[in-house]
Write an enzyme that holds these catalytic residues in place. Structure first.
Site: not given
Length: 230
Positions: A83, A196
């Protein structure tokens, strides 16, 4: 081959992509029946998202540090946090382990530099777009970072959490992202960082007139580069 320790689940939708890309990359390079040596600790994203919303970053970092420590004990040679946003708590994680962490922004900066691009537009969660922990990492590599306006940032963030993280891919959201990308290009962006790990599920190369830097792919491939180093 080194063993990759993957901290996943944030969200599991993108963690699946990490696992697929890493194993395909190893197979392509080594041939035969080769696959990656990796360990995955997939956490409950609901807990992490709550810490984010309540700005309890230290608690989130402590949790992820314990996860990283468990991966180290299990035999991981280095850690990959699957992430972008949770690299904000990198220092808390590093305190718990004696093995390195492959930073997603560093791997991305290297690819941007190879493309001779000086200015990029950054899409991601509002934390990644607005806070310095990520942008400063790119800027320290001589890369100028542009972000969408406040209203666009809110919508980009909303699509990530309410749609992409639960596997909901909408054409209307793709069109919105394309508009945001175009505005960033109009403002001078020579490339777009999909900052992202879920955005690559929605936005593809054909959706942008400038190069896209898919951080999921970049991070996963660089983890293989490290894993296969002598």
């Amino acid at each position: 081959m080194k063993t990759i320790g993957l901290i996943g689940g944030m969200s599991w939708e993108s963690t699946v992509e990490y696992y697929r890309i890493i194993n395909e990359e190893v197979k392509n390079r080594l041939g035969g029946l080769h696959s990656a040596k990796c360990l995955i600790y997939s956490i409950d994203f609901e807990e992490i998202e709550r810490y984010q919303a309540e700005e309890k970053w230290e608690q989130a970092g402590t949790l992820l540090g314990e996860v990283a420590h468990s991966l180290e004990i299990a035999g991981a040679d280095f850690i990959v946090i699957c992430t972008n946003t949770m690299h904000k708590v990198l220092e808390h994680i590093e305190e718990k382990i004696d093995i390195p962490i492959l930073h997603i922004a560093d791997a991305t900066a290297t690819q941007i530099q190879k493309s001779n691009i000086g200015t990029i537009g950054l899409l991601g969660t509002k934390y990644t777009m607005e806070q310095e922990f990520y942008k400063s990492r790119l800027e320290s590599n001589g890369i100028k970072v542009l972000i969408p306006d406040p209203a666009e940032r809110e919508m980009v963030h909303k699509v990530i959490y309410e749609e992409l993280c639960v596997g909901n891919i909408r054409q209307s959201s793709r069109e919105y992202y394309k508009q945001v990308i175009k505005r960033l290009v109009d403002d001078g962006a020579e490339g777009i960082v999909l900052g992202c790990t879920e955005i690559g599920l929605l936005v593809k190369a054909e959706d942008s007139e400038v190069p896209l830097f898919n951080t999921t792919v970049i991070h996963a491939v660089e983890s293989v580069n490290i894993a296969l180093q002598p």
